[in-house]
Motif scaffolding. Structure first.
Motif, PDB file in Angstrom:
ATOM      1  N   ALA A  60      50.261  28.900 -43.687  1.00  0.00           N
ATOM      2  CA  ALA A  60      51.671  28.550 -43.797  1.00  0.00           C
ATOM      3  C   ALA A  60      51.949  27.860 -45.136  1.00  0.00           C
ATOM      4  N   ARG A  61      53.157  28.076 -45.653  1.00  0.00           N
ATOM      5  CA  ARG A  61      53.642  27.479 -46.903  1.00  0.00           C
ATOM      6  C   ARG A  61      52.937  28.034 -48.134  1.00  0.00           C
ATOM      7  N   HIS A  62      52.385  29.226 -47.993  1.00  0.00           N
ATOM      8  CA  HIS A  62      51.823  29.971 -49.116  1.00  0.00           C
ATOM      9  C   HIS A  62      52.372  31.397 -49.055  1.00  0.00           C
ATOM     10  N   TYR A  63      52.248  32.112 -50.154  1.00  0.00           N
ATOM     11  CA  TYR A  63      52.655  33.510 -50.119  1.00  0.00           C
ATOM     12  C   TYR A  63      51.581  34.387 -50.734  1.00  0.00           C
ATOM     13  N   MET A  64      51.624  35.660 -50.370  1.00  0.00           N
ATOM     14  CA  MET A  64      50.719  36.638 -50.953  1.00  0.00           C
ATOM     15  C   MET A  64      51.532  37.717 -51.639  1.00  0.00           C
ATOM     16  N   TRP A  65      51.080  38.118 -52.813  1.00  0.00           N
ATOM     17  CA  TRP A  65      51.654  39.271 -53.480  1.00  0.00           C
ATOM     18  C   TRP A  65      50.716  40.453 -53.232  1.00  0.00           C
ATOM     19  N   ASN A 100      48.099  42.809 -59.163  1.00  0.00           N
ATOM     20  CA  ASN A 100      46.929  42.184 -58.532  1.00  0.00           C
ATOM     21  C   ASN A 100      47.308  41.481 -57.234  1.00  0.00           C
ATOM     22  N   GLU A 101      46.547  41.717 -56.181  1.00  0.00           N
ATOM     23  CA  GLU A 101      46.770  41.018 -54.924  1.00  0.00           C
ATOM     24  C   GLU A 101      46.232  39.603 -55.043  1.00  0.00           C
ATOM     25  N   ALA A 102      47.011  38.640 -54.570  1.00  0.00           N
ATOM     26  CA  ALA A 102      46.592  37.242 -54.691  1.00  0.00           C
ATOM     27  C   ALA A 102      47.468  36.362 -53.811  1.00  0.00           C
ATOM     28  N   ILE A 103      46.950  35.167 -53.507  1.00  0.00           N
ATOM     29  CA  ILE A 103      47.665  34.157 -52.724  1.00  0.00           C
ATOM     30  C   ILE A 103      48.012  32.982 -53.623  1.00  0.00           C
ATOM     31  N   TYR A 104      49.226  32.446 -53.442  1.00  0.00           N
ATOM     32  CA  TYR A 104      49.706  31.327 -54.253  1.00  0.00           C
ATOM     33  C   TYR A 104      50.416  30.302 -53.358  1.00  0.00           C
ATOM     34  N   PRO A 105      50.413  29.033 -53.749  1.00  0.00           N
ATOM     35  CA  PRO A 105      51.282  28.066 -53.067  1.00  0.00           C
ATOM     36  C   PRO A 105      52.724  28.327 -53.479  1.00  0.00           C
ATOM     37  N   LEU A 142      58.592  34.737 -59.588  1.00  0.00           N
ATOM     38  CA  LEU A 142      57.228  34.774 -59.054  1.00  0.00           C
ATOM     39  C   LEU A 142      56.220  34.626 -60.185  1.00  0.00           C
ATOM     40  N   GLU A 143      56.421  35.417 -61.229  1.00  0.00           N
ATOM     41  CA  GLU A 143      55.490  35.373 -62.355  1.00  0.00           C
ATOM     42  C   GLU A 143      55.699  34.139 -63.213  1.00  0.00           C
ATOM     43  N   GLN A 144      56.948  33.765 -63.432  1.00  0.00           N
ATOM     44  CA  GLN A 144      57.257  32.687 -64.383  1.00  0.00           C
ATOM     45  C   GLN A 144      56.924  31.304 -63.853  1.00  0.00           C
ATOM     46  N   THR A 145      56.935  31.132 -62.532  1.00  0.00           N
ATOM     47  CA  THR A 145      56.690  29.802 -61.968  1.00  0.00           C
ATOM     48  C   THR A 145      55.352  29.715 -61.240  1.00  0.00           C
ATOM     49  N   THR A 146      54.559  30.772 -61.312  1.00  0.00           N
ATOM     50  CA  THR A 146      53.336  30.793 -60.517  1.00  0.00           C
ATOM     51  C   THR A 146      52.308  29.793 -61.025  1.00  0.00           C
ATOM     52  N   SER A 147      51.547  29.274 -60.084  1.00  0.00           N
ATOM     53  CA  SER A 147      50.393  28.456 -60.431  1.00  0.00           C
ATOM     54  C   SER A 147      49.153  29.327 -60.274  1.00  0.00           C
ATOM     55  N   LYS A 148      48.002  28.740 -60.397  1.00  0.00           N
ATOM     56  CA  LYS A 148      46.758  29.485 -60.292  1.00  0.00           C
ATOM     57  C   LYS A 148      46.609  30.075 -58.893  1.00  0.00           C
TER      58      LYS A 148
END
Length: 268
Positions: A60-65, A100-105, A142-148
C-alpha cells in the motif's frame, strides 16, 4: 465494469487514457498484457504482480509502472485491496523510464492528482480537454518526480530443484531455515545449494530468504491484528530486534512505523 470486461477495453481506443478504480475483493487477474503502459497503485494491502521472470510485492502507498506488452498477473492478498489503474498510450520516442517495470513510493502531488481521478471510469480522450490534460500531466510527473525504484521483487527460479526448495520455504515461512539444514533436507552439499541460488536467481540464499520473509511480513502487517512480535515469529524470527532491524534495511522504516500508515488513504 467487471475485471474481465475492463481487460478487453483498455486498448480499444489506442490513443485514449484508460481509467479503472476498483475494490479487488477475492479476485485475481489472470496473466495478460496491454499495448498501453500501466500505472498501478494499491490501497489496503499487498498485491503480488507476477511477470514471466519475477514476482513483485506492491505494498500500500506505492505504485508500479508496467510497460506496454509486459505479461503480468495480479493477485491481491486481501479482499480489502483497492486498485487504482491508469493506462497510457506511449510513442516510439518515449523515455527509458516508461520502458522498465519498477515500484516507487508515491509522493503527495501524484497522490492528490490520482485521487482527483477516482470517479473517472473508462476512456479519457483528447476531446475531453480538461480530463485529458490532467492525465497527460500525471504521466509526465511520474518521470519528473520519481525517486529511486524499490527492489520489492524476487526472481522466479528456473531449476526444478530450486523451485521445490523455494516452494518449501514459502510453505514453512514460520520456521527459521539455515542453508546447511536446507541443503541436507534436499540431498545437496552446502556449496551446491549456495551456487544454485547464485546461478539461478542471481543472489545468495541469505538475501533471497531474507527478502522473502520481509515481504511476507508486509501481508501480516497490513491485514491482521497480530502484534509485531507475533508477526516476527510468523516469518521465522525469534528475535524482535533482529526482525525490526532487517525490516528497516529493506523497507526503510520500522515495522511499527509501516503499520501506522495502514489505511490512511482508504477513505479519500
Amino acid at each position: 465494469m467487471d475485471t474481465k470486461y475492463y481487460l478487453t477495453e483498455v486498448d480499444k481506443i489506442p490513443e485514449s487514457i484508460f481509467c479503472y478504480h476498483n475494490l479487488m475483493g477475492e479476485n485475481f487477474i489472470e496473466s495478460h498484457s496491454h499495448n498501453k503502459g500501466q500505472f498501478l497503485y494499491t490501497e489496503g494491502g499487498v498485491v503480488h504482480i507476477k511477470t514471466d521472470s519475477r514476482t513483485y510485492y506492491l505494498p500500500a502507498r506505492h505504485y508500479m509502472w508496467i510497460p506496454p506488452k509486459t505479461k503480468h498477473a495480479i493477485y491481491p492478498n486481501s479482499p480489502k485491496v483497492i486498485m487504482r489503474n491508469l493506462y497510457f498510450p506511449l510513442d516510439a520516442m518515449t523515455s527509458d523510464f516508461y520502458k522498465n517495470e519498477a515500484i516507487y513510493p508515491i509522493n503527495n502531488l501524484l497522490l492528490e492528482l490520482l485521487l482527483y481521478t477516482k470517479s473517472w471510469n473508462g476512456d479519457v480522450t483528447n476531446s475531453q480537454k480538461n480530463k485529458y490534460a490532467i492525465g497527460i500531466a500525471f504521466k509526465a510527473l511520474l518521470e519528473q518526480t520519481t525517486s529511486k525504484s524499490l527492489h520489492f521483487e524476487l526472481p522466479h527460479p528456473k531449476d526444478r530443484r530450486l523451485v521445490a526448495i523455494i516452494n518449501y520455504l514459502n510453505k514453512q515461512i514460520h520456521e527459521e531455515h539455515l542453508l546447511p539444514q536446507l541443503a541436507s533436507k534436499f540431498s545437496m552439499t552446502n556449496k551446491t545449494l549456495y551456487r544454485l541460488f547464485k546461478k539461478d536467481v542471481g543472489m545468495s540464499f541469505i538475501k533471497y530468504y531474507t527478502k522473502l520473509r520481509i515481504f511476507k511480513s508486509l501481508e501480516y502487517l497490513m491485514n491482521s491484528d497480530y502484534n509485531i512480535s507475533e508477526i516476527a515469529n510468523k516469518v521465522g524470527y525469534n528475535s524482535l530486534p533482529t526482525f525490526s532491524d532487517t525490516f528497516r534495511k529493506i523497507m526503510d522504516k520500522r515495522p511499527s512505523e509501516y503499520r501506522k500508515s495502514k489505511g490512511v488513504y482508504l477513505e479519500s
